[in-house]
Design an enzyme around this catalytic site. Structure first.
Site, PDB file in Angstrom:
ATOM      1  N   THR A  80       0.827  -1.207   0.000  1.00  0.00           N
ATOM      2  CA  THR A  80       0.000   0.000   0.000  1.00  0.00           C
ATOM      3  C   THR A  80       0.863   1.260   0.000  1.00  0.00           C
ATOM      4  O   THR A  80       1.989   1.240   0.524  1.00  0.00           O
ATOM      5  CB  THR A  80      -0.906  -0.004   1.255  1.00  0.00           C
ATOM      6  OG1 THR A  80      -1.379   1.319   1.485  1.00  0.00           O
ATOM      7  CG2 THR A  80      -0.178  -0.456   2.501  1.00  0.00           C
ATOM      8  N   TYR A  82      -1.111  -0.430  10.756  1.00  0.00           N
ATOM      9  CA  TYR A  82      -1.439  -1.089   9.488  1.00  0.00           C
ATOM     10  C   TYR A  82      -0.279  -0.926   8.498  1.00  0.00           C
ATOM     11  O   TYR A  82       0.221  -1.908   7.937  1.00  0.00           O
ATOM     12  CB  TYR A  82      -2.724  -0.484   8.903  1.00  0.00           C
ATOM     13  CG  TYR A  82      -2.959  -0.856   7.453  1.00  0.00           C
ATOM     14  CD1 TYR A  82      -3.262  -2.164   7.091  1.00  0.00           C
ATOM     15  CD2 TYR A  82      -2.863   0.100   6.437  1.00  0.00           C
ATOM     16  CE1 TYR A  82      -3.465  -2.505   5.753  1.00  0.00           C
ATOM     17  CE2 TYR A  82      -3.065  -0.230   5.104  1.00  0.00           C
ATOM     18  CZ  TYR A  82      -3.363  -1.540   4.765  1.00  0.00           C
ATOM     19  OH  TYR A  82      -3.551  -1.881   3.454  1.00  0.00           O
TER      20      TYR A  82
HETATM   21  N1  LIG Z   1      -8.815  -1.521  -0.611  1.00  0.00           N
HETATM   22  C1  LIG Z   1      -7.779  -0.697  -0.835  1.00  0.00           C
HETATM   23  O1  LIG Z   1      -7.966   0.454  -1.279  1.00  0.00           O
HETATM   24  C2  LIG Z   1      -6.361  -1.160  -0.578  1.00  0.00           C
HETATM   25  C3  LIG Z   1      -5.316  -0.222  -0.746  1.00  0.00           C
HETATM   26  C4  LIG Z   1      -4.004  -0.649  -0.533  1.00  0.00           C
HETATM   27  C5  LIG Z   1      -3.738  -1.964  -0.177  1.00  0.00           C
HETATM   28  N2  LIG Z   1      -4.764  -2.846  -0.006  1.00  0.00           N
HETATM   29  C6  LIG Z   1      -4.433  -4.247   0.363  1.00  0.00           C
HETATM   30  O2  LIG Z   1      -5.051  -5.116  -0.563  1.00  0.00           O
HETATM   31  C7  LIG Z   1      -5.414  -6.351   0.067  1.00  0.00           C
HETATM   32  C8  LIG Z   1      -6.867  -6.668  -0.233  1.00  0.00           C
HETATM   33  O3  LIG Z   1      -7.694  -5.608   0.226  1.00  0.00           O
HETATM   34  P1  LIG Z   1      -9.281  -5.666   0.093  1.00  0.00           P
HETATM   35  O4  LIG Z   1      -9.764  -4.264   0.041  1.00  0.00           O
HETATM   36  O5  LIG Z   1      -9.644  -6.607  -0.985  1.00  0.00           O
HETATM   37  O6  LIG Z   1      -9.660  -6.277   1.529  1.00  0.00           O
HETATM   38  P2  LIG Z   1     -10.769  -7.390   1.919  1.00  0.00           P
HETATM   39  O7  LIG Z   1     -10.929  -7.318   3.399  1.00  0.00           O
HETATM   40  O8  LIG Z   1     -11.975  -7.233   1.061  1.00  0.00           O
HETATM   41  O9  LIG Z   1     -10.046  -8.756   1.519  1.00  0.00           O
HETATM   42  C9  LIG Z   1      -9.130  -9.415   2.361  1.00  0.00           C
HETATM   43  C10 LIG Z   1      -9.492 -10.896   2.362  1.00  0.00           C
HETATM   44  O10 LIG Z   1      -8.526 -11.607   3.158  1.00  0.00           O
HETATM   45  C11 LIG Z   1      -9.217 -12.530   3.991  1.00  0.00           C
HETATM   46  N3  LIG Z   1      -8.361 -12.759   5.170  1.00  0.00           N
HETATM   47  C12 LIG Z   1      -8.022 -11.851   6.123  1.00  0.00           C
HETATM   48  N4  LIG Z   1      -7.241 -12.440   7.044  1.00  0.00           N
HETATM   49  C13 LIG Z   1      -7.070 -13.732   6.660  1.00  0.00           C
HETATM   50  C14 LIG Z   1      -6.362 -14.833   7.213  1.00  0.00           C
HETATM   51  N5  LIG Z   1      -5.689 -14.723   8.367  1.00  0.00           N
HETATM   52  N6  LIG Z   1      -6.383 -16.011   6.547  1.00  0.00           N
HETATM   53  C15 LIG Z   1      -7.081 -16.144   5.392  1.00  0.00           C
HETATM   54  N7  LIG Z   1      -7.785 -15.135   4.832  1.00  0.00           N
HETATM   55  C16 LIG Z   1      -7.778 -13.944   5.470  1.00  0.00           C
HETATM   56  C17 LIG Z   1     -10.550 -11.867   4.303  1.00  0.00           C
HETATM   57  O11 LIG Z   1     -11.553 -12.788   4.686  1.00  0.00           O
HETATM   58  C18 LIG Z   1     -10.867 -11.185   2.975  1.00  0.00           C
HETATM   59  O12 LIG Z   1     -11.579 -12.042   2.100  1.00  0.00           O
HETATM   60  C19 LIG Z   1      -5.097  -6.175   1.548  1.00  0.00           C
HETATM   61  O13 LIG Z   1      -3.864  -6.814   1.823  1.00  0.00           O
HETATM   62  C20 LIG Z   1      -4.982  -4.666   1.713  1.00  0.00           C
HETATM   63  O14 LIG Z   1      -4.088  -4.333   2.759  1.00  0.00           O
HETATM   64  C21 LIG Z   1      -6.071  -2.477  -0.203  1.00  0.00           C
END
Ligand SMILES: NC(=O)c1ccc[n+]([C@@H]2O[C@H](COP(=O)([O-])OP(=O)(O)OC[C@H]3O[C@@H](n4cnc5c(N)ncnc54)[C@H](O)[C@@H]3O)[C@@H](O)[C@H]2O)c1
Length: 327
Positions: free
Chosen positions: A119, A143
């Site tokens: 991120t 985070y």
């Molecule tokens: N949404 C954004 O704008 C954004 C920006 C920068 C980085 N990110 C990164 O992108 C990734 C995905 O983000 P997202 O928005 O799709 O989030 P999200 O919460 O929709 O998806 C994360 C998924 O990981 C699963 N998960 C969490 N912990 C787990 C574990 N211990 N074991 C197995 N599964 C697990 C959750 O059930 C979920 O399905 C994350 O790593 C987040 O930090 C997101």
């Protein structure tokens, strides 16, 4: 390449599920691994699913032995900055311990391609904008620090063990599948576009803007919104790059175009044709004035070009939120 199996860890979540869609479109077999802490079973549509937690090494070994993926895409994490301040232990457990467990299992299974969701929050407060990958990394919350720790581990693993990975630093992921099958669905929701759309739909009272005295063209913060399917495309390219023998690298994923909060809100009003109440309140601690990506490196290394602009982001998000009853 196409035809290969890819393990999509966190594939039932927002960005992971859109990446499964794109992988399947390009001929890969996406296997979702998710503990469903934040994911949605109905988002798993393009391949098999294995329920499990990244902190459970035995379960990871079992799934890797069963599916023998060529690559791992790792999206699983706790993602909400505010929660990370309230419960840092859970964030270190999940995002650091969990990821190191996954990495050990991946190395043991001989995985040759690993893509990590990082991120722009790893940069901390921007010293220069647009941000390029050489910008200092001084995250300002738990985070961001958990993501930075994993980045450092990946860099050491690359240097000393030859384990190859692509680190993708997303800016603001937004938008949805254009056919409305999946979309952004976080609980709790903290992202600006779904919150504003919910206000337009009357599902919340209005939208709060934190700070209108920033040094920007209209006083509100500037962010770089990148369509989730452009992120998905970059992931598929990163897998192909690593399977071709590409070196470990960290890349920004953003459009390079900044949008103020006011511009975002008027674009949402235009698409929804439903004006909604907006309240201007004080600045929020930890918000940067401007976060915009320099994406030259991703363009050069992956041949990636973001295809979708803000209006397509908002149209696809509106389509998903106005049809879904998930709230
Ligand atoms: N949404 C954004 O704008 C954004 C920006 C920068 C980085 N990110 C990164 O992108 C990734 C995905 O983000 P997202 O928005 O799709 O989030 P999200 O919460 O929709 O998806 C994360 C998924 O990981 C699963 N998960 C969490 N912990 C787990 C574990 N211990 N074991 C197995 N599964 C697990 C959750 O059930 C979920 O399905 C994350 O790593 C987040 O930090 C997101």
């Amino acid at each position: 390449m196409a035809g290969e199996t890819v393990l999509v860890v966190g594939g039932a979540g927002y960005i992971g599920s859109h990446t499964c869609l794109d992988l399947a479109n390009k001929g890969f077999v996406p296997v979702v691994f998710d503990n469903f802490s934040n994911g949605h079973r109905e988002f798993v549509k393009w391949g098999p699913v294995e329920e499990g937690d990244i902190r459970d090494r035995a379960r990871l070994d079992e799934v890797l032995a069963k599916h023998k993926p060529a690559a791992i895409l790792h999206f699983a994490a706790l993602i909400e900055v505010g929660e990370s301040v309230k419960d840092p232990v859970a964030f270190y457990e999940n995002n650091v311990v969990g990821t190191l467990t996954l990495l050990a299992a991946a190395q043991n299974a001989g995985i040759k391609a690993f893509v990590f969701s990082s991120t722009c929050a790893t940069y901390g407060l921007p010293q220069t904008v647009p941000l390029d990958e050489g910008h200092q990394q001084v995250p300002i919350n738990p985070y961001g620090r958990t993501k930075h720790i994993v980045e450092q581990a990946l860099s050491d693993y690359a240097q000393y063990t030859g384990f190859r990975s692509v680190i993708l630093r997303y800016f603001n992921a937004a938008g949805a599948d254009f056919e409305g099958r999946i979309g952004e669905w976080h609980q709790p929701e903290t992202h600006a576009i779904p919150l504003a759309i919910d206000a337009a739909l009357g599902r919340r009272q209005g939208f709060k803007v934190f700070g209108s005295d920033y040094d920007t063209r209209d006083g509100t913060c500037v962010r770089d919104y990148i369509h989730v399917l452009d992120l998905a495309d970059a992931h598929v390219r990163a897998v192909e790059y690593l399977l071709r023998g590409g070196e470990s690298i960290a890349l920004n994923l953003g459009t390079g175009t900044g949008t103020t909060v006011k511009e975002l809100l008027s674009a949402i009003e235009e698409v929804s044709e439903r004006p909604f109440p907006v309240e201007y309140v004080g600045r929020r601690e930890g918000d940067s004035t401007t976060l915009v990506a320099n994406n030259d490196k991703a363009r050069e290394i992956l041949g990636w070009v973001p295809k979708h602009d803000l209006s397509q982001i908002i149209r696809s998000a509106w389509n998903w939120h106005s049809k879904s009853n998930h709230h």
